[in-house]
Scaffold this motif. Structure first.
Motif, short mmCIF file in Angstrom:
data_model
loop_
_atom_site.label_atom_id
_atom_site.label_comp_id
_atom_site.label_asym_id
_atom_site.label_seq_id
_atom_site.Cartn_x
_atom_site.Cartn_y
_atom_site.Cartn_z
N LEU A 186 -5.10 4.37 -9.07
CA LEU A 186 -3.96 3.53 -8.65
C LEU A 186 -3.81 2.33 -9.63
N ARG A 187 -5.11 1.60 -10.18
CA ARG A 187 -4.66 0.50 -10.96
C ARG A 187 -4.16 0.74 -12.45
N ALA A 188 -4.20 2.00 -12.67
CA ALA A 188 -3.74 2.43 -13.96
C ALA A 188 -2.34 2.83 -13.97
N ASP A 191 -8.25 1.77 -2.88
CA ASP A 191 -8.20 1.23 -4.19
C ASP A 191 -9.03 2.45 -5.04
N HIS A 192 -8.50 2.48 -6.20
CA HIS A 192 -9.15 3.32 -7.33
C HIS A 192 -8.67 3.16 -8.69
N PRO A 193 -9.52 3.44 -9.74
CA PRO A 193 -8.80 3.17 -10.94
C PRO A 193 -7.71 4.21 -11.30
N ASP A 223 -18.00 1.01 -5.43
CA ASP A 223 -16.32 0.90 -4.98
C ASP A 223 -16.10 2.24 -4.16
N GLN A 235 0.76 -1.17 0.12
CA GLN A 235 0.12 0.08 0.01
C GLN A 235 0.93 1.05 -0.18
N THR A 280 -14.28 0.85 -15.77
CA THR A 280 -15.08 0.29 -14.96
C THR A 280 -16.43 0.92 -15.18
N TYR A 304 -18.21 1.89 -10.30
CA TYR A 304 -17.32 2.97 -9.68
C TYR A 304 -18.08 3.26 -8.43
N GLU A 322 -3.48 3.65 -19.99
CA GLU A 322 -4.35 3.47 -19.12
C GLU A 322 -4.37 4.59 -18.34
N ARG A 324 3.61 0.90 -6.94
CA ARG A 324 3.08 -0.31 -6.01
C ARG A 324 4.10 -0.80 -4.96
#
Length: 308
Positions: A131-133, A127-129, A256, A36, A248, A253, A194, A70
């Motif tokens: 961070l994932r991108a 978590d959020h798009p 989440d 995290q 998403t 969204y 992304e 990450r």
């Protein structure tokens, strides 16, 4: 409202400076995984070879910065190497006690590698798009800084404060570094398609407006139809465009994001579970508890006990 600010506040972005270095060649260190979190290394003087477990690598010179979103394990060294001692070992051998400069070797002080190293942490479960991108790493070179005067000035201030050793310098650096993180997201767009898509959603006339509505009124009983109507799009086109940019669907969204807000409320205020449920748009504490447990693996009451 400022949606990005709301996201980073809710995810509890915090900057932390953990050391500055003075390394004499040859040197190397294995930096461990950090859950995290996102690590960064800013080269002030000298050079640094950054190597990842999948054999990808990047070389940094003066003014260059690498962000590792990450917090994955990596090796820092003066040159490519087969093995490198663990960070814990390097700190112990250097007698480093957590403040001042981490000195390794006894070389020419004008030829050493000096860096500012730190990290950003997020709330447990964040978590959020966005961070994932993020890619595995983002590099901001001195040439990029030359085209980005705001970011360049922030990084110069970070270095000045770190090397000043004046009272309050560490606190100032951690606050400045949080601003730097936001700027790094913006200039890193070119390194991740992304990330470019997600951040473009904030500027999109329709999807940006929908995000503002969700973030300013998360407890509202939004539907795809009601959001589409608010932003002036057809239901199908809105759902398609939202998914295209954010990766998403709008209802996923929203669900989440409500749970991310719930984490924030459970962590930061004395609201009851029932109050948290109401503020995040759930019809009952039972419905909230089911959704929370499904996402995080434990009910909100137990989560709160664990952080108490």
């Amino acid at each position: 409202m400022d949606v990005l600010n709301d996201i980073l506040d809710t995810l509890n972005l915090k900057g932390a400076l953990y050391f500055r270095t003075d390394f004499s060649d040859p040197w190397s260190v294995t930096v461990p995984d950090l859950y995290q979190a996102a690590r960064f290394h800013l080269v002030v003087q000298g050079h640094c070879h950054v190597q990842f477990p999948d054999d990808r690598a990047v070389d940094l010179g003066p003014g260059d910065l690498v962000l590792i979103p990450r917090g994955r394990q990596h090796v820092l060294a003066d040159a490519a190497c087969e093995t490198a001692p663990a960070l814990e070992t390097v700190l112990k051998d250097a007698g480093y006690r957590g403040d001042g400069v981490l000195v390794v070797g006894e070389g020419d002080p004008n030829a050493t590698t000096q860096m500012v190293c730190g990290h950003y942490t997020f709330r447990n479960g964040a978590d959020h798009p966005i961070l994932r991108a993020l890619p595995d790493y983002l590099v901001t070179s001195a040439s990029v800084r030359a085209r980005e005067p705001w970011l360049d000035e922030m990084l110069r201030l970070v270095v000045q404060r770190v090397f000043s050793e004046e009272m309050g310098s560490t606190a100032a650096v951690t606050r400045l570094s949080e601003i730097v993180f936001i700027e790094l997201l913006r200039v890193g767009i070119g390194q991740s398609e992304e990330l470019q898509m997600v951040l473009s959603a904030f500027r999109d006339r329709h999807i940006g407006r929908a995000l503002q509505l969700i973030h300013s009124r998360p407890a509202e009983p939004w539907t795809v139809e009601s959001l589409a109507m608010e932003v002036g799009m057809s239901r199908s086109r809105f759902a398609e465009r939202f998914s295209e940019l954010m990766g998403t669907g709008p209802m996923t969204y929203l669900s989440d994001w409500r749970l991310q807000k719930a984490l924030s409320l459970l962590d930061d205020c004395r609201c009851s579970v029932q109050q948290v449920a109401m503020q995040t748009g759930y019809q009952s504490p039972a419905a909230f508890s089911r959704a929370f447990s499904g996402k995080f693996g434990l009910p909100p009451t137990e989560y709160r006990r664990n952080i108490a």
